[in-house]
Design an enzyme around this catalytic site. Structure first.
Site, short mmCIF file in Angstrom:
data_model
loop_
_atom_site.label_atom_id
_atom_site.label_comp_id
_atom_site.label_asym_id
_atom_site.label_seq_id
_atom_site.Cartn_x
_atom_site.Cartn_y
_atom_site.Cartn_z
N CYS A 2 0.86 -1.19 0.00
CA CYS A 2 0.00 0.00 0.00
C CYS A 2 0.89 1.24 0.00
O CYS A 2 2.09 1.16 0.20
CB CYS A 2 -0.87 0.03 1.25
SG CYS A 2 -1.87 -1.45 1.42
N GLY A 28 -1.04 0.67 -4.80
CA GLY A 28 -2.32 0.07 -4.43
C GLY A 28 -3.42 0.62 -5.29
O GLY A 28 -3.58 1.84 -5.38
N ASN A 101 1.04 0.45 5.87
CA ASN A 101 1.60 -0.30 4.75
C ASN A 101 2.42 -1.45 5.32
O ASN A 101 3.30 -1.22 6.15
CB ASN A 101 2.49 0.60 3.88
CG ASN A 101 3.31 -0.15 2.85
OD1 ASN A 101 4.40 0.25 2.50
ND2 ASN A 101 2.80 -1.26 2.35
N GLY A 102 2.12 -2.66 4.87
CA GLY A 102 2.87 -3.82 5.34
C GLY A 102 1.91 -4.93 5.70
O GLY A 102 0.74 -4.92 5.32
N TYR A 258 10.53 -4.11 -8.14
CA TYR A 258 9.26 -3.86 -8.84
C TYR A 258 8.39 -2.76 -8.23
O TYR A 258 7.87 -1.91 -8.95
CB TYR A 258 8.47 -5.18 -8.90
CG TYR A 258 7.00 -5.02 -9.24
CD1 TYR A 258 6.60 -4.65 -10.52
CD2 TYR A 258 6.01 -5.25 -8.29
CE1 TYR A 258 5.25 -4.49 -10.84
CE2 TYR A 258 4.65 -5.10 -8.60
CZ TYR A 258 4.28 -4.73 -9.87
OH TYR A 258 2.96 -4.58 -10.20
O1 LIG Z 1 4.82 -13.20 -13.40
P1 LIG Z 1 3.71 -12.27 -13.06
O2 LIG Z 1 2.81 -12.86 -12.00
O3 LIG Z 1 2.95 -11.82 -14.27
O4 LIG Z 1 4.32 -11.00 -12.34
C1 LIG Z 1 5.41 -10.27 -12.81
C2 LIG Z 1 4.99 -9.14 -13.72
O5 LIG Z 1 4.06 -8.25 -13.05
C3 LIG Z 1 4.61 -6.95 -12.96
O6 LIG Z 1 4.10 -6.10 -13.99
P2 LIG Z 1 2.83 -5.14 -13.82
O7 LIG Z 1 1.98 -5.25 -15.02
O8 LIG Z 1 2.15 -5.40 -12.52
O9 LIG Z 1 3.39 -3.65 -13.67
P3 LIG Z 1 4.45 -2.75 -14.46
O10 LIG Z 1 3.69 -2.02 -15.53
O11 LIG Z 1 4.97 -1.82 -13.41
O12 LIG Z 1 5.53 -3.58 -15.04
C4 LIG Z 1 6.09 -7.14 -13.14
O13 LIG Z 1 6.69 -5.97 -13.66
C5 LIG Z 1 6.16 -8.28 -14.13
O14 LIG Z 1 5.97 -7.80 -15.45
N1 LIG Z 2 -0.05 -4.11 1.04
C1 LIG Z 2 -0.29 -3.54 2.19
O1 LIG Z 2 0.51 -2.78 2.71
C2 LIG Z 2 -1.59 -3.94 2.83
C3 LIG Z 2 -1.88 -3.38 4.22
C4 LIG Z 2 -2.82 -4.28 4.99
N2 LIG Z 2 -2.15 -5.53 5.32
C5 LIG Z 2 -4.09 -4.52 4.20
O2 LIG Z 2 -4.31 -5.62 3.71
O3 LIG Z 2 -4.87 -3.61 4.05
MG LIG Z 3 5.66 -5.61 -15.50
#
Ligand SMILES: O=P(O)(O)OC[C@H]1O[C@H](OP(=O)(O)OP(=O)(O)O)[C@H](O)[C@@H]1O
Ligand SMILES: NC(=O)CC[C@H](N)C(=O)O
Ligand SMILES: [Mg+2]
Length: 504
Positions: A2, A28, A101-102, A258
């Site tokens: 988040c 998020g 967040n966490g 990421y």
């Molecule tokens: O193997 P997967 O389960 O598919 O997860 C990995 C992928 O998901 C993310 O991209 P995403 O589309 O979330 O965001 P981005 O546009 O920031 O790359 C990450 O950058 C990879 O491309």
């Molecule tokens: N990714 C997060 O930081 C999530 C915060 C919290 N655990 C929720 O589920 O709302």
């Molecule tokens: Mg991606």
């Protein structure tokens, strides 16, 4: 993951909070909320959806006040019910609004002891509501009939650190007093502080990522240290104190891989810089394992892999091409809820430019492969576009273990690398060759920029969980836990409340 933000300003902060949440939207996409403090009253609005869809003019008008907090949610505990959207509120002691967040690793035990011993009812399956109630209880104990002061606040955070396990970066407002923010003793999730000088005096902002500060004209003052708490009174006085017994910086390495925006600085490391270096290390591994003459073109899978792919191509002196175009109106697919929507969204999000693939041997580069949703779809797209050979390089190592600190991958069987060798994964995603970054090289890429980081939480890659409380039994329970939470919600143990949704 988040995003959180907190502001103590010199004028209305509703727009500032909104703008900050827009800058944290990549953390998020499920729900968003803001709570402002106006005199001794809180005003709050939260709902499902992206920031720009949640807040209408009328909602913004309902958020007066010179201080406030905000949250964008990516659920990792409980469900995605709107009752678990944040901020949360408790009325005693003093009145507290709270955003987190966490992810806590002992929240189920804490929820039981809060009910049985501290007589506090937790109404959702959100670990964040548990954390808020631990804070409220510790604050009540620490004040104990006296006036609230900084000592009492910091003692409460110290008490919370002793009870709670897991990852937490928190912003909270105490009605009539000010803004409290703190980070868990391992500093797993990021949190930084910024300052903006006005004629009336300084304004302060804390946020998950420095991009939220910079984008709003605040100057980064540095990170909140692991275990540290910072209290900012309503008149802008800042007090900081270390509240943990044995703090040790162990940030989540997935933030660099990421989650975070490349233009953020986390724990004195430029996320962009770390991704460039991951690209360099990956280039060296590609050079050791492949014949470079076999590669016609290097191509990123937008968005997050761009810096790594660019640097890899430059180091190997190979052509770099953007052959996959991203639809800018589709969000991040990895943090979407449910496999069906993730799979469909990859196709909606990315489209191939045929001429960049036809008859070529293409090296696709992504930041990571988690469930394999993206890589499977993109490889198929590359073949359909006429690629001769499709190679794949991942700037992160294979993800083999669940994450328990705020990334929603609770189940090992969903991870494509579980129980598979690199060759088997290559077959699964349909590529001619697959190169993964080594764990040590990934860590080195970040440490080259900040050598003071002794340890990372890299648990989803190496199974070593920095809080030391994660057993095989725990991970087994975790994989069924989310389903159980949804069942609990329907079992009537909770009060159900309606939230107004925007209808236009
Ligand atoms: O193997 P997967 O389960 O598919 O997860 C990995 C992928 O998901 C993310 O991209 P995403 O589309 O979330 O965001 P981005 O546009 O920031 O790359 C990450 O950058 C990879 O491309
Ligand atoms: N990714 C997060 O930081 C999530 C915060 C919290 N655990 C929720 O589920 O709302
Ligand atoms: Mg991606």
């Amino acid at each position: 993951m988040c995003g959180i933000v907190g502001v103590v300003g010199r004028g209305p902060v509703n727009q500032l909070l909104y703008d900050s949440l827009l800058l944290l939207q990549h953390r998020g996409q499920d729900a968003a909320g803001i709570a402002t403090a106006h005199g001794k009253n809180f005003n709050m609005f939260k709902a499902h959806g992206l920031v720009r869809d949640v807040f209408r003019t009328r909602n913004m008008r309902s958020l007066p006040g010179n201080s406030g907090i905000g949250h964008v949610r990516y659920p990792t505990a409980g469900s995605n019910s709107v009752e678990e959207a944040q901020p949360f509120y408790v009325n005693a002691p003093f009145g507290i609004t709270f955003a987190h967040n966490g992810n806590l690793t002992n929240w189920r035990e804490l929820r039981e002891s809060l009910f049985a011993v501290d007589q506090r009812h937790i109404n959702t399956n959100s670990d964040s509501e548990v954390l808020l109630n631990v804070l409220a209880h510790e604050l009540q104990e620490s004040v104990h009939g006296k006036t609230l002061d900084e000592d009492a606040i910091f003692n409460a955070v110290a008490g919370l650190h002793r009870r709670v396990r897991g990852a937490y970066a928190v912003v909270a407002q105490i009605a009539g007093y000010g803004l409290l923010t703190f980070r868990d003793p391992n500093g797993i999730r990021p949190l930084c502080l910024g300052r903006h000088d006005t004629e009336a005096g300084p304004e302060w902002m804390v946020a998950s990522e420095s991009v939220a500060l910079e984008g709003n004209g605040f100057v980064l003052q540095g990170d909140v240290a692991p275990g540290e708490a910072v209290f900012i009174s309503l008149d802008g006085k800042v007090t900081r104190r270390q509240c943990a017994d044995q703090p040790q910086l162990s940030p989540c390495i997935f933030e660099y891989v990421y989650f975070a925006r490349p233009d953020s600085l986390i724990d004195s490391v430029s996320v962009y810089g770390s991704r460039l270096r991951m690209g360099e290390h990956l280039a060296d591994k590609v050079a050791r394992n492949m014949r470079l003459g076999d590669i016609d073109v290097v191509m990123p899978i937008p968005d997050s892999s761009r810096p790594a792919a660019m640097q890899l191509a430059s180091r190997l002196n190979l052509n770099y091409r953007e052959g996959l175009i991203k639809n800018r109106y589709v969000g991040r697919t990895f943090i979407m809820p449910g496999q069906a929507v993730r799979k469909k969204s990859v196709r909606q999000k990315l489209n191939a430019i045929g001429v960049e693939f036809k008859g070529k041997n293409v090296l696709l580069v992504d930041d990571s492969i988690v469930r394999g949703t993206t890589s499977r779809e993109i490889v198929e797209m590359a073949r359909d576009a006429g690629a001769n050979k499709v190679f794949f390089a991942s700037a992160a190592p294979p993800v083999r273990f669940p994450n328990v600190y705020g990334i929603d991958m609770p189940d090992q069987k969903d991870l494509i690398a579980t129980g598979r060798s690199d060759e088997e994964i290559a077959r699964q995603i349909g590529v001619d060759a697959l190169i993964y970054q080594d764990i040590a090289s990934m860590q080195q890429a970040v440490r080259e920029i900040n050598p003071a980081i002794d340890r990372f939480d890299a648990s989803c890659f190496d199974g070593d969980y920095v809080t030391g409380d994660i057993t095989a039994e725990y991970l087994k329970r975790l994989s069924t836990g989310r389903t159980q939470d949804l069942e609990d919600e329907a079992s009537g143990l909770q009060f159900n409340m309606g939230y107004a949704a925007n209808d236009n």
